[in-house]
Motif scaffolding. Sequence first.
Motif, short mmCIF file in Angstrom:
data_model
loop_
_atom_site.label_atom_id
_atom_site.label_comp_id
_atom_site.label_asym_id
_atom_site.label_seq_id
_atom_site.Cartn_x
_atom_site.Cartn_y
_atom_site.Cartn_z
N GLN A 4 108.62 80.78 105.65
CA GLN A 4 109.01 79.52 104.99
C GLN A 4 107.80 78.60 104.98
OE1 GLN A 4 112.29 78.67 103.85
NE2 GLN A 4 111.32 76.88 102.95
N PHE A 5 107.32 78.28 103.78
CA PHE A 5 106.14 77.40 103.62
C PHE A 5 106.61 76.06 103.02
CE2 PHE A 5 104.61 81.74 103.25
CZ PHE A 5 103.53 81.76 104.12
N ALA A 6 105.78 75.05 103.21
CA ALA A 6 106.05 73.75 102.61
C ALA A 6 104.73 73.00 102.45
CB ALA A 6 107.03 72.94 103.45
N VAL A 7 104.57 72.34 101.29
CA VAL A 7 103.41 71.47 101.04
C VAL A 7 103.92 70.04 101.02
CG1 VAL A 7 101.58 70.87 99.44
CG2 VAL A 7 102.20 73.28 99.78
N GLN A 8 103.52 69.25 102.01
CA GLN A 8 103.98 67.87 102.18
C GLN A 8 102.82 66.91 101.88
OE1 GLN A 8 107.13 66.43 103.58
NE2 GLN A 8 106.12 64.69 102.62
N ASP A 9 103.09 65.88 101.05
CA ASP A 9 102.06 64.87 100.78
C ASP A 9 102.66 63.48 100.94
OD1 ASP A 9 103.26 63.91 98.31
OD2 ASP A 9 102.56 65.74 97.36
N ASN A 10 101.81 62.48 100.83
CA ASN A 10 102.26 61.09 100.94
C ASN A 10 102.06 60.35 99.63
OD1 ASN A 10 99.48 61.08 100.97
ND2 ASN A 10 99.27 59.46 102.49
N GLY A 11 102.24 61.11 98.52
CA GLY A 11 101.97 60.55 97.21
C GLY A 11 103.14 59.77 96.64
N ILE A 12 103.23 59.76 95.32
CA ILE A 12 104.20 58.91 94.64
C ILE A 12 105.61 59.51 94.69
CG2 ILE A 12 102.43 57.98 93.12
CD1 ILE A 12 103.41 59.89 90.95
N GLY A 13 105.72 60.79 95.01
CA GLY A 13 107.03 61.40 95.16
C GLY A 13 107.67 61.79 93.84
N ILE A 14 108.80 62.50 93.95
CA ILE A 14 109.56 62.96 92.78
C ILE A 14 111.01 62.54 92.99
CG2 ILE A 14 110.36 64.96 91.46
CD1 ILE A 14 107.85 66.43 92.34
N GLY A 15 111.59 61.88 92.02
CA GLY A 15 112.97 61.46 92.13
C GLY A 15 113.91 62.66 92.19
N THR A 16 115.03 62.50 92.92
CA THR A 16 115.97 63.62 93.07
C THR A 16 116.54 64.08 91.74
OG1 THR A 16 117.73 62.01 93.48
CG2 THR A 16 116.61 62.92 95.41
N GLU A 17 116.63 63.17 90.77
CA GLU A 17 117.19 63.56 89.48
C GLU A 17 116.23 64.45 88.69
OE1 GLU A 17 115.22 59.50 88.91
OE2 GLU A 17 116.35 60.62 90.44
#
Length: 537
Positions: free
Chosen positions: A448-461
């Motif tokens: 299980q991999f994940a790429v985490q950042d502190n950027g502007i994000g993506i809305g759940t919609e």
Amino acid sequence: MARGTAEQSAGGSIATAWSRWTTRRWLSVGVAGSLTVLLVLGLLGFWALDRASSVTDTLVNHSSPALTTAVRLESAMLDQETGIRGYGLSGQSSFLDPYTEGMADEKAAVTKLRTLTAGDAKAAADLDTVLARIRTWQTDFAAPVAAAPPGAPVELAAQRSDQGKNDFDAIRAAAAVQQTHLQAARNTAAQQLQTAQRQSNWVFSAVALVILLLSALVVTALRRGVTAPLERLQRDVREVGAGEFSHAVSATTGPADLRLLAEDVERMRRRLADELAFSDQARARLDEQAEELRRSNGELEQFAYVASHDLQEPLRKVASFCQLLQRRYADKLDERADQYIAFAVDGANRMQTLINDLLAFSRVGRMHQEYAPVDLEQVFTATVDALSIAVEESGAVITHDPLPVLTADRTQIGMLFQNLIGNAIKFRAPDRAPEVRLSAVRDGDRWQFAVQDNGIGIGTEFADRVFVIFQRLHTKEAYPGNGIGLAMCKKIVEFHGGTIAVDPDTDSGTRISFTLPLAPAVPVADPGEPERTEVVA
């Protein structure tokens, strides 16, 4: 004629009624009938044993002991007569001992005979007759002689000798009649015992024969009524199970429930046969459609490569000649003409980039290297090196967990890392430097991999929309690109047998998680890249 018709009708009605009986009913009736027969046979056997036991008891415990005791009674009287005769002739007291012992034996014998002949009126009458004769002899002769003083012959014995002899002969005659009657009763009991033994033998022979016949009947009935229909049903089902779906399952005989079971199996066979025929037709249509799809895909791929070459060459010419026009006539063109030329060059360059990205997307899953062990640490290092300029300009901090070695396509895994980390740097927040972390956790037979950042994000919609090709959430002026990166990532991950998604529970920034198996299944080989055709303008 009418009688024959009525008999046929009655027989048909009985056969119809029997044909409606189920296995449980057949077994219930059969068991009930068998138990009834066995009960009757058991009662007969018990009666035979009881009769034999009763006759044996009469013979052993009554008739034979009674006869023996009667003989002993006569013997006791003989002892008494011998003692009295000797005492009467000699006057010696010693001759009275047999007399005294004989009287004691007489009492014991009489008491025992009373017990043995209780309930037998004839035997009791015989005993009474004997006792009466004994009392007469003892009263008239024996008792007076025994009462005479010893020392000299008893005159009374000589005087009454004839009377005493006659009385004792009467005793012997009565005893003979008694013993004759007891002997006859004993012979009758012995004959009854023989008869009871013969009856017992016949009864138990009949019981054994009936049990054998009943067992044969039960076996035959089960064979014809249950086992044989089940064997036929088993043979039919086995043939159907072996692939002979056209073989009918027949059920003409047997209990009602077995015939209903056979009918259900036959309906299931027909339905399976129909479904199989439909499946064969559908598979044939699918094969035709798959062949048509492969042909169409081949033509589309040929068109894509030819079109890409034919499109890129005119675009390069448009861009080159626009730039040449701008350099040669720069002093003769106004500012608006320069702007138009710049628009044309930029559009041609973006069109060329879009074509290259589209070709790269189409190659995923179609053009790939053989699966081999891939050290993700090396892939990560190569990816960061390729993004070094963007990292330096943005001041990004990129960290990662210890990464494993997986069996995969190295080139495609490199594209996956580059797109995810590149997006994390590109879509950074304007007020802080990017922080990107690649995590890795083992989960059974996959990672299980994940790429985490502190950027502007993506809305759940927009969580599902971002993986659709050419879907953009921002304008090209705000963030450059063609909206193909995450779609390519999704295609690479799914090609390797994994999943990818946007984590909706992230508090800040964006967290894209994906899974990769330790060793993905070998993909179906796609046709190779078609040969490019050069088109000369």
